[in-house]
Motif scaffolding. Structure first.
Motif, mmCIF file in Angstrom:
data_model
loop_
_atom_site.group_PDB
_atom_site.id
_atom_site.type_symbol
_atom_site.label_atom_id
_atom_site.label_comp_id
_atom_site.label_asym_id
_atom_site.label_seq_id
_atom_site.Cartn_x
_atom_site.Cartn_y
_atom_site.Cartn_z
ATOM 1 N N UNK A 50 2.678 2.327 6.829
ATOM 2 C CA UNK A 50 1.941 1.741 7.945
ATOM 3 C C UNK A 50 2.869 0.906 8.804
ATOM 4 N N UNK A 51 2.420 -0.289 9.144
ATOM 5 C CA UNK A 51 3.223 -1.196 9.961
ATOM 6 C C UNK A 51 3.799 -2.331 9.119
ATOM 7 N N UNK A 52 3.933 -2.118 7.820
ATOM 8 C CA UNK A 52 4.479 -3.140 6.931
ATOM 9 C C UNK A 52 5.938 -3.410 7.275
ATOM 10 N N UNK A 59 0.794 -6.227 1.874
ATOM 11 C CA UNK A 59 -0.469 -5.883 1.218
ATOM 12 C C UNK A 59 -1.459 -5.294 2.219
ATOM 13 N N UNK A 60 -1.651 -5.985 3.312
ATOM 14 C CA UNK A 60 -2.605 -5.536 4.330
ATOM 15 C C UNK A 60 -2.220 -4.172 4.896
ATOM 16 N N UNK A 65 -3.102 2.045 4.916
ATOM 17 C CA UNK A 65 -2.721 3.457 4.930
ATOM 18 C C UNK A 65 -3.731 4.311 4.167
ATOM 19 N N UNK A 66 -4.484 3.677 3.257
ATOM 20 C CA UNK A 66 -5.448 4.416 2.440
ATOM 21 C C UNK A 66 -4.792 5.180 1.298
ATOM 22 N N UNK A 67 -3.503 5.035 1.138
ATOM 23 C CA UNK A 67 -2.770 5.784 0.120
ATOM 24 C C UNK A 67 -2.645 5.029 -1.199
ATOM 25 N N UNK A 68 -2.609 3.721 -1.142
ATOM 26 C CA UNK A 68 -2.310 2.903 -2.313
ATOM 27 C C UNK A 68 -3.572 2.330 -2.934
ATOM 28 N N UNK A 69 -3.584 2.241 -4.258
ATOM 29 C CA UNK A 69 -4.625 1.525 -4.980
ATOM 30 C C UNK A 69 -4.135 0.095 -5.141
ATOM 31 N N UNK A 70 -4.977 -0.853 -4.797
ATOM 32 C CA UNK A 70 -4.614 -2.260 -4.877
ATOM 33 C C UNK A 70 -5.401 -2.894 -6.018
ATOM 34 N N UNK A 85 3.443 -7.475 -5.921
ATOM 35 C CA UNK A 85 3.587 -8.304 -4.735
ATOM 36 C C UNK A 85 2.944 -9.659 -4.978
ATOM 37 N N UNK A 86 3.725 -10.692 -4.783
ATOM 38 C CA UNK A 86 3.209 -12.053 -4.892
ATOM 39 C C UNK A 86 3.272 -12.662 -3.506
#
Length: 117
Positions: A50-52, A59-60, A65-70, A85-86
């Motif tokens: 995405x735009x990370x 995280x946002x 992207x809808x690809x990652x499970x958080x 990620x902290x």
């Protein structure tokens, strides 16, 4: 090789390559910080980012992207290839890659550098 294994291999390759060094300024191609290491390798493995651009928006943007499970952190359920990620309010935080067998890969800082531990 799966796309996740390709991502892991790229992280390990950069960490092992002595031309790379820790820098938040990213002044040269070989300068990297924790978020750049992870995002660069995700992108080069063909995974969406995405735009990370840094830990503060990672995280946002990865979630968007809808690809990652958080998930909330649970040490008992870590899997090879998990991105940890902290994010600390008012601070950019830190991000590492879980390599399996209780090992991580990271761009740890100026003193510690890039490392697997």
């Amino acid at each position: 090789m799966t796309i996740i294994e390709k991502f892991i291999a790229l992280v390990c390759e950069i960490i092992s390559d002595k031309r790379y060094f820790y820098s938040q300024d990213r002044e040269t191609f070989f300068a990297t910080d924790c978020s750049d290491l992870i995002l660069r390798c995700l992108k080069n493995a063909g995974l969406p980012i995405g735009k990370a651009t840094y830990t503060g928006n990672m995280l946002e943007q990865l979630k968007a992207t809808g690809y990652y499970d958080i998930f909330k952190f649970d040490k008992t359920k870590l899997q090879r290839g998990d991105i940890l990620l902290k994010h600390i309010s008012g601070n950019n935080g830190h991000v590492v890659l879980y390599l399996g067998d209780n090992k991580i890969g990271e761009a740890a800082g100026k003193k510690a550098g890039l490392r697997m531990k």
